[in-house]
Design an enzyme around this catalytic site. Structure first.
Site, PDB file in Angstrom:
ATOM      1  N   SER A 220      38.393  30.625  33.527  1.00 52.22           N
ATOM      2  CA  SER A 220      37.410  31.984  33.577  1.00 52.22           C
ATOM      3  C   SER A 220      38.285  32.632  32.319  1.00 52.22           C
ATOM      4  CB  SER A 220      37.744  33.143  34.805  1.00 52.22           C
ATOM      5  OG  SER A 220      36.436  33.512  34.887  1.00 52.22           O
ATOM      6  N   GLY A 221      36.338  32.962  31.815  1.00 57.17           N
ATOM      7  CA  GLY A 221      37.832  33.393  30.018  1.00 57.17           C
ATOM      8  C   GLY A 221      37.943  34.763  30.161  1.00 57.17           C
ATOM      9  N   THR A 258      21.179  26.305  29.656  1.00 57.68           N
ATOM     10  CA  THR A 258      21.543  26.830  28.298  1.00 57.68           C
ATOM     11  C   THR A 258      22.557  27.279  28.019  1.00 57.68           C
ATOM     12  OG1 THR A 258      18.739  26.694  28.163  1.00 57.68           O
ATOM     13  CG2 THR A 258      20.373  28.000  26.073  1.00 57.68           C
ATOM     14  N   CYS A 345      38.014  39.888  43.747  1.00 57.85           N
ATOM     15  CA  CYS A 345      37.207  39.502  44.880  1.00 57.85           C
ATOM     16  C   CYS A 345      36.371  40.082  46.145  1.00 57.85           C
ATOM     17  CB  CYS A 345      37.116  38.274  44.934  1.00 57.85           C
ATOM     18  SG  CYS A 345      36.931  37.573  43.205  1.00 57.85           S
TER      19      CYS A 345
END
Length: 412
Positions: A220-221, A258, A345
């Site tokens: 995850s970036g 997209t 989280c």
């Protein structure tokens, strides 16, 4: 009021102030700020190069080329091939796709057993729980006091029904690094698929998916200075997973939607930079980590969670007896320190961390946890400031705590 950033001439180190008060951001395991270099790389894709990469006309083609160049960069950083990289919305999606996809694929061969650990991220644990409701069986391995899976125990858990092993590369709460090459070798030996949630590890430790026998890897970036909402899943060539998201032909017909070209380009630039500077960054963070651990362990009845050496350089987790983690975070925030008591989280939960319970801590001790996580944008002065403000905060909270009074008088 939002913090005001001061960016140094090199464009890397960030200091933050709010109304003249010092702000120390020490929750990089939750998310990192987007770096100036990454932001600069992304901006053209919000303005002049805004085309849909699936379109055939020239504006679309202009967006398609940097998308594939980004795929090449990510693959190179992981020792993978570009055709093995699939862009996603982040770690949770990647985990779901890998685990559910592998489970459903292998179930067709009569393999319905999954092996994981007791202290995985909830994106893995909740996915395994969902699969159990479908009839799959799951073995949850112990991680012991040091927070590390024992490869021999994992191998002993493999049966002829085992479809998948999923063990995280590095824990998000206590930072312990798992013996991934050994686990990968065991899985290959037994013909079992191996997935690792490497969200905390990517960009922080060297990873070569081929040499480590990793079949699938999630990243995850926003954990390494790329934006939120973009990640990737490595799927080894030869593994075909059912689609998690249907609706379009993007990502070679495997993941509809997209593409987030700006985010994907940002992720690739951030990862390339993280890998390039990894040794220098980790050496700096190790010095800061050692200094902070040595100082904080001088506090009475404090403990470091997880193995001291086999852990991420930027991750430090403590517990303080007689202190509530939520109160500790609020007091630190009043002093300008942003930290966590565990995973971001689940930060709204009043339950003790499942990670800390998995390493054998009692509920009342696990409630007094503190996670401090640093990036290359932090400086040693941040550690000095925490060392200055944290011990008095712990002392003050304990002075107000009936539990601490019971502890020191032997009633608890």
């Amino acid at each position: 009021m939002f913090p005001r950033r001061k960016i140094t001439p090199k464009g890397t180190d960030i200091q933050m102030e709010t109304n003249g008060k010092r702000i120390v951001y020490a929750d990089n395991a939750a998310t990192t700020p987007v770096s100036p270099k990454v932001l600069d790389a992304m901006l053209p894709f919000f303005k002049e190069n805004f085309g849909n990469p699936s379109s055939l006309y020239s504006i679309g083609a202009a967006a398609k080329k940097p998308l594939e160049e980004a795929r090449d960069r990510v693959a190179a950083c992981l020792g993978a091939e570009p055709t093995e990289i699939y862009f996603t919305s982040g770690g949770s999606e990647s985990d779901n796709w890998a685990i559910k996809g592998a489970a459903h694929r292998m179930a067709k061969q009569g393999k319905t057993h999954i092996i994981t650990s007791k202290f995985e991220h909830h994106a893995v644990l909740h996915t395994c729980t969902a699969l159990e409701k479908e009839g799959f069986t799951v073995t949850y391995l112990d991680v012991h006091e040091n927070g590390i899976v024992v490869p021999e125990e994992l191998e002993a858990a493999i049966t002829d029904k085992t479809a998948l092993v999923t063990v995280m590369y590095a824990n998000n709460e206590i930072g312990t690094i798992q013996p991934i090459p050994e686990i990968g070798a065991i899985c290959k030996k037994h013909g079992v698929l191996f997935h690792t949630d490497a969200v905390q590890a990517v960009g922080n430790v060297p990873i070569d998916v081929k040499n480590e026998n990793i079949d699938m890897l999630s990243l995850s970036g926003h954990k390494f200075h790329a934006p939120k909402g973009v990640g990737a899943l490595y799927i080894r060539k030869g593994i075909t997973l059912p689609n998690l998201i249907d609706g379009g032909a993007q990502e070679r017909n495997r993941r509809a939607g997209t593409e987030n070209v700006a985010g994907i380009v940002g992720l690739s630039v951030a990862l390339e930079e993280a890998v390039r500077t990894m040794d220098e960054k980790n050496a700096k963070l190790r010095r800061m980590q050692t200094k902070l651990i040595d100082a904080i362990l001088k506090i009475d009845r404090s403990r470091l969670n997880g193995d001291r050496e086999k852990r991420l350089a930027g991750n430090i987790s403590f517990c303080f007896e007689g202190v509530e983690g939520e109160s500790l975070l609020l007091m630190l925030d009043l002093h300008g320190v942003s930290a966590s008591s565990g995973s971001a989280c689940t930060s709204g939960s009043l339950d003790p961390s499942h990670v800390l319970l998995a390493i054998g801590l009692k509920h009342e001790v696990a409630h007094g946890s503190l996670r401090l996580s640093f990036s290359d944008m932090n400086e040693e002065s941040d550690v000095d400031y925490i060392i200055e403000v944290l011990p008095p905060i712990v002392e003050r909270l304990r002075a107000m705590s009936p539990l601490w009074d019971a502890i020191i008088h032997g009633r608890a």
